[in-house]
Design a protein around this motif. Structure first.
Motif, PDB file in Angstrom:
ATOM      1  N   GLN A 182       5.739   6.103  -1.094  1.00 50.15           N
ATOM      2  CA  GLN A 182       6.328   6.727  -2.273  1.00 50.15           C
ATOM      3  C   GLN A 182       5.341   7.685  -2.931  1.00 50.15           C
ATOM      4  O   GLN A 182       4.122   7.494  -2.853  1.00 50.15           O
ATOM      5  CB  GLN A 182       6.738   5.653  -3.286  1.00 50.15           C
ATOM      6  N   GLN A 183       5.846   8.694  -3.615  1.00 54.27           N
ATOM      7  CA  GLN A 183       4.990   9.613  -4.354  1.00 54.27           C
ATOM      8  C   GLN A 183       4.887   9.237  -5.828  1.00 54.27           C
ATOM      9  O   GLN A 183       4.139   9.855  -6.580  1.00 54.27           O
ATOM     10  CB  GLN A 183       5.511  11.045  -4.203  1.00 54.27           C
ATOM     11  N   ALA A 184       5.617   8.192  -6.215  1.00 51.08           N
ATOM     12  CA  ALA A 184       5.534   7.683  -7.590  1.00 51.08           C
ATOM     13  C   ALA A 184       5.812   6.189  -7.553  1.00 51.08           C
ATOM     14  O   ALA A 184       6.561   5.702  -6.703  1.00 51.08           O
ATOM     15  CB  ALA A 184       6.546   8.381  -8.490  1.00 51.08           C
ATOM     16  N   PRO A 185       5.214   5.432  -8.468  1.00 48.72           N
ATOM     17  CA  PRO A 185       5.518   4.002  -8.538  1.00 48.72           C
ATOM     18  C   PRO A 185       6.904   3.760  -9.128  1.00 48.72           C
ATOM     19  O   PRO A 185       7.496   4.649  -9.744  1.00 48.72           O
ATOM     20  CB  PRO A 185       4.422   3.469  -9.469  1.00 48.72           C
TER      21      PRO A 185
ATOM     22  N   LEU B  54       0.809  -1.212   0.000  1.00 51.80           N
ATOM     23  CA  LEU B  54       0.000   0.000   0.000  1.00 51.80           C
ATOM     24  C   LEU B  54       0.844   1.265   0.000  1.00 51.80           C
ATOM     25  O   LEU B  54       0.313   2.373  -0.147  1.00 51.80           O
ATOM     26  CB  LEU B  54      -0.944   0.010   1.204  1.00 51.80           C
ATOM     27  N   THR B  55       2.140   1.109   0.152  1.00 54.40           N
ATOM     28  CA  THR B  55       3.059   2.250   0.120  1.00 54.40           C
ATOM     29  C   THR B  55       3.418   2.665  -1.312  1.00 54.40           C
ATOM     30  O   THR B  55       4.106   3.662  -1.509  1.00 54.40           O
ATOM     31  CB  THR B  55       4.349   1.912   0.878  1.00 54.40           C
ATOM     32  N   ASP B  56       2.957   1.881  -2.293  1.00 51.21           N
ATOM     33  CA  ASP B  56       3.268   2.154  -3.698  1.00 51.21           C
ATOM     34  C   ASP B  56       2.032   2.758  -4.370  1.00 51.21           C
ATOM     35  O   ASP B  56       1.026   2.070  -4.550  1.00 51.21           O
ATOM     36  CB  ASP B  56       3.668   0.851  -4.397  1.00 51.21           C
ATOM     37  N   PRO B  57       2.057   4.040  -4.741  1.00 47.71           N
ATOM     38  CA  PRO B  57       0.850   4.712  -5.249  1.00 47.71           C
ATOM     39  C   PRO B  57       0.449   4.240  -6.639  1.00 47.71           C
ATOM     40  O   PRO B  57       1.219   3.571  -7.338  1.00 47.71           O
ATOM     41  CB  PRO B  57       1.259   6.187  -5.269  1.00 47.71           C
ATOM     42  N   LEU B  58      -0.753   4.615  -7.031  1.00 49.83           N
ATOM     43  CA  LEU B  58      -1.287   4.248  -8.338  1.00 49.83           C
ATOM     44  C   LEU B  58      -1.374   5.474  -9.242  1.00 49.83           C
ATOM     45  O   LEU B  58      -1.604   6.585  -8.768  1.00 49.83           O
ATOM     46  CB  LEU B  58      -2.683   3.644  -8.186  1.00 49.83           C
ATOM     47  N   ILE B  59      -1.202   5.257 -10.527  1.00 43.13           N
ATOM     48  CA  ILE B  59      -1.395   6.327 -11.510  1.00 43.13           C
ATOM     49  C   ILE B  59      -2.848   6.278 -11.982  1.00 43.13           C
ATOM     50  O   ILE B  59      -3.386   5.204 -12.266  1.00 43.13           O
ATOM     51  CB  ILE B  59      -0.428   6.157 -12.693  1.00 43.13           C
TER      52      ILE B  59
ATOM     53  N   ASN C   3       8.372  24.013  -9.120  1.00 46.76           N
ATOM     54  CA  ASN C   3       9.512  23.214  -9.570  1.00 46.76           C
ATOM     55  C   ASN C   3       9.043  21.871 -10.110  1.00 46.76           C
ATOM     56  O   ASN C   3       8.000  21.342  -9.690  1.00 46.76           O
ATOM     57  CB  ASN C   3      10.489  22.984  -8.416  1.00 46.76           C
ATOM     58  N   LEU C   4       9.820  21.324 -11.031  1.00 49.15           N
ATOM     59  CA  LEU C   4       9.539  20.000 -11.604  1.00 49.15           C
ATOM     60  C   LEU C   4      10.639  19.028 -11.211  1.00 49.15           C
ATOM     61  O   LEU C   4      11.825  19.340 -11.333  1.00 49.15           O
ATOM     62  CB  LEU C   4       9.460  20.085 -13.128  1.00 49.15           C
ATOM     63  N   THR C   5      10.225  17.844 -10.756  1.00 48.33           N
ATOM     64  CA  THR C   5      11.187  16.791 -10.426  1.00 48.33           C
ATOM     65  C   THR C   5      10.777  15.500 -11.112  1.00 48.33           C
ATOM     66  O   THR C   5       9.639  15.039 -10.947  1.00 48.33           O
ATOM     67  CB  THR C   5      11.255  16.544  -8.906  1.00 48.33           C
ATOM     68  N   ILE C   6      11.667  14.919 -11.893  1.00 45.34           N
ATOM     69  CA  ILE C   6      11.386  13.626 -12.531  1.00 45.34           C
ATOM     70  C   ILE C   6      11.623  12.543 -11.480  1.00 45.34           C
ATOM     71  O   ILE C   6      12.755  12.256 -11.105  1.00 45.34           O
ATOM     72  CB  ILE C   6      12.282  13.402 -13.761  1.00 45.34           C
ATOM     73  N   LEU C   7      10.525  11.963 -10.989  1.00 44.98           N
ATOM     74  CA  LEU C   7      10.626  10.933  -9.955  1.00 44.98           C
ATOM     75  C   LEU C   7      10.983   9.576 -10.557  1.00 44.98           C
ATOM     76  O   LEU C   7      11.672   8.780  -9.936  1.00 44.98           O
ATOM     77  CB  LEU C   7       9.298  10.821  -9.193  1.00 44.98           C
TER      78      LEU C   7
ATOM     79  N   PRO D 199     -12.479   8.090 -13.772  1.00 45.63           N
ATOM     80  CA  PRO D 199     -11.023   7.954 -13.923  1.00 45.63           C
ATOM     81  C   PRO D 199     -10.628   6.535 -13.548  1.00 45.63           C
ATOM     82  O   PRO D 199     -11.234   5.924 -12.660  1.00 45.63           O
ATOM     83  CB  PRO D 199     -10.475   8.977 -12.929  1.00 45.63           C
ATOM     84  N   ILE D 200      -9.611   6.002 -14.227  1.00 45.59           N
ATOM     85  CA  ILE D 200      -9.210   4.614 -13.983  1.00 45.59           C
ATOM     86  C   ILE D 200      -7.809   4.563 -13.369  1.00 45.59           C
ATOM     87  O   ILE D 200      -6.837   5.006 -13.982  1.00 45.59           O
ATOM     88  CB  ILE D 200      -9.240   3.790 -15.292  1.00 45.59           C
ATOM     89  N   ALA D 201      -7.742   4.062 -12.153  1.00 43.58           N
ATOM     90  CA  ALA D 201      -6.441   3.822 -11.504  1.00 43.58           C
ATOM     91  C   ALA D 201      -5.870   2.544 -12.092  1.00 43.58           C
ATOM     92  O   ALA D 201      -6.545   1.513 -12.110  1.00 43.58           O
ATOM     93  CB  ALA D 201      -6.614   3.685  -9.999  1.00 43.58           C
ATOM     94  N   ALA D 202      -4.630   2.600 -12.573  1.00 45.22           N
ATOM     95  CA  ALA D 202      -4.088   1.420 -13.252  1.00 45.22           C
ATOM     96  C   ALA D 202      -2.567   1.383 -13.191  1.00 45.22           C
ATOM     97  O   ALA D 202      -1.889   2.079 -13.945  1.00 45.22           O
ATOM     98  CB  ALA D 202      -4.546   1.386 -14.716  1.00 45.22           C
ATOM     99  N   PRO D 203      -2.024   0.547 -12.299  1.00 46.95           N
ATOM    100  CA  PRO D 203      -0.594   0.247 -12.366  1.00 46.95           C
ATOM    101  C   PRO D 203      -0.376  -0.821 -13.442  1.00 46.95           C
ATOM    102  O   PRO D 203      -1.337  -1.245 -14.095  1.00 46.95           O
ATOM    103  CB  PRO D 203      -0.307  -0.320 -10.975  1.00 46.95           C
ATOM    104  N   SER D 204       0.845  -1.264 -13.643  1.00 48.70           N
ATOM    105  CA  SER D 204       1.102  -2.326 -14.613  1.00 48.70           C
ATOM    106  C   SER D 204       0.418  -3.619 -14.164  1.00 48.70           C
ATOM    107  O   SER D 204       0.304  -3.900 -12.973  1.00 48.70           O
ATOM    108  CB  SER D 204       2.603  -2.556 -14.779  1.00 48.70           C
ATOM    109  N   ALA D 205      -0.057  -4.382 -15.132  1.00 51.46           N
ATOM    110  CA  ALA D 205      -0.869  -5.572 -14.848  1.00 51.46           C
ATOM    111  C   ALA D 205       0.004  -6.815 -14.670  1.00 51.46           C
ATOM    112  O   ALA D 205      -0.028  -7.743 -15.471  1.00 51.46           O
ATOM    113  CB  ALA D 205      -1.889  -5.783 -15.963  1.00 51.46           C
TER     114      ALA D 205
END
Length: 378
Positions: A259-262, A77-82, A217-221, A161-167
């Motif tokens: 995390q703030q990004a997967p 659950l610490t890994d967010p979804l896009i 600011n922009l940060t590439i996570l 909206p569809i939450a979808a990490p890699s399958a």
């Protein structure tokens, strides 16, 4: 549907027991996309192709459906979804994000340029609408507009909206074909849309947009299909003055950290067999010599780039080159597919591949020699 499933079973691994299959694979057409959309509406899970990788989707606003994603993938659950949307306007209309005018002025040209496409923007979430599980309790949400006709139709017909990490199962190599999804999740109650192979073959680039004291600011996570150079070139061309930096590798952490990004955990995108990374170093005399690699290769699958490991072709169990012409785009497109192919070869015990990042840093890659790193990547 039953006939299609029977045909599909012809290509599955012999290691899979047919009696254990719980998923349903559907061909892609208007009717099946509409069926998949109904499943999303009802709180179910659907795997669908995008231009990056296959996603495992659920209604992003249904907290129970979102939890099913984590349970199905065995994802912490610490890994967010896009969250996938049709466009920026939909994200605003649904009030998914809580951003200032300064942030909006910056992301509008980015969205206009790179959406639909492999760019995810991490923005402050509106937690009155978005479940905390989607954000991994960080308060930030990743938003993306996929460049896929199938994905766009599914979002529109699902009307959410569809939450979808890699399958795939958590930490395994991401899927670029429906059969990859099936091999990981065949015993889960999901629907898989059997679409085409993904165009890019790796994940989207994830960019956090953050404001402090009126400065954005922009940060590439997470680096992905869209390069830092492409983003910077666009900003320069438009005269947009904003700091753009990339997160260093040292920022990767264990699975207990939110995390703030997967894709930022120490172990991610991993084959099911031990995989070794070969780093390339320049010889003192400038010659190419691969004698430094000294091991029994009879159970080794080699994944090459160009022909750096070509001389081992006759001695290893399997040899594949991501691009004989050293085309980095071609290599990117084939990378996950090739790793999955290599791990499924009978009797394979190890995969060896070269460090592409290291190769790109040299102007004369023909003057490099491969040596085995002491660090094992698994």
């Amino acid at each position: 549907i039953m006939d299609y499933m029977e045909q599909y079973k012809q290509q599955i691994s012999k290691k899979i027991k047919v009696s254990n299959i719980k998923c349903c694979v559907l061909p892609v057409n208007d009717q099946t996309v509409q069926t998949a959309a109904q499943i999303i509406k009802q709180g179910g899970l659907v795997s669908f192709p995008t231009e990056t990788v296959y996603g495992l989707g659920a209604n992003a606003l249904n907290s129970n459906a979102v939890l099913k994603i984590f349970e199905t993938k065995q994802r912490p659950l610490t890994d967010p979804l896009i969250v996938h949307v049709c466009n920026l306007e939909q994200a605003q209309e649904l009030k998914l994000i809580d951003i200032s005018e300064n942030v909006l002025k910056l992301i509008e040209p980015l969205a206009e340029q790179f959406w639909p496409g492999p760019m995810t923007l991490v923005l402050k979430a509106n937690l009155a609408v978005v479940p905390q599980t989607v954000t991994a309790n960080t308060g930030y949400i990743g938003i993306r507009c996929p460049d896929s006709e199938i994905a766009q139709k599914l979002i529109k017909q699902s009307n959410c909206p569809i939450a979808a990490p890699s399958a795939n199962l958590f930490s395994h190599v991401s899927p670029t074909l429906s059969i990859h999804v099936f091999n990981d999740l065949y015993d889960k109650e999901i629907v898989i849309l059997d679409g085409p192979q993904c165009d890019f073959g790796i994940e989207s680039s994830v960019i956090k947009v953050e404001e402090a004291e009126g400065i954005v600011n922009l940060t590439i996570l997470r680096k992905g299909s869209l390069s830092q150079q492409q983003i910077q070139s666009f900003l320069d061309e438009k005269g947009i003055e904003v700091s753009l930096k990339a997160l260093g590798k040292k920022a990767f952490s264990n699975e207990e950290s939110n995390q703030q990004a997967p894709g930022l955990f120490l172990k991610h995108y991993s084959p099911n067999v031990d995989t070794y990374l070969l780093s390339c170093v320049e010889q003192v005399d400038g010659s190419l010599s691969t004698s430094k690699v000294d091991m029994d290769l009879k159970h080794v699958a080699i994944v090459d780039f160009g022909k750096y490991l070509d001389e081992f072709k006759e001695h290893c169990l399997s040899y594949q080159s991501l691009s004989e012409e050293k085309n980095l785009v071609e290599a990117m497109n084939k990378f996950y597919w090739t790793l999955r192919s290599a791990e499924n070869i009978d009797h394979v015990q190890k995969i060896m591949t070269v460090s592409y990042t290291h190769l790109r840093a040299h102007e004369t890659p023909e003057h490099l020699v491969c040596r085995l790193l002491l660090e094992k990547k698994k």
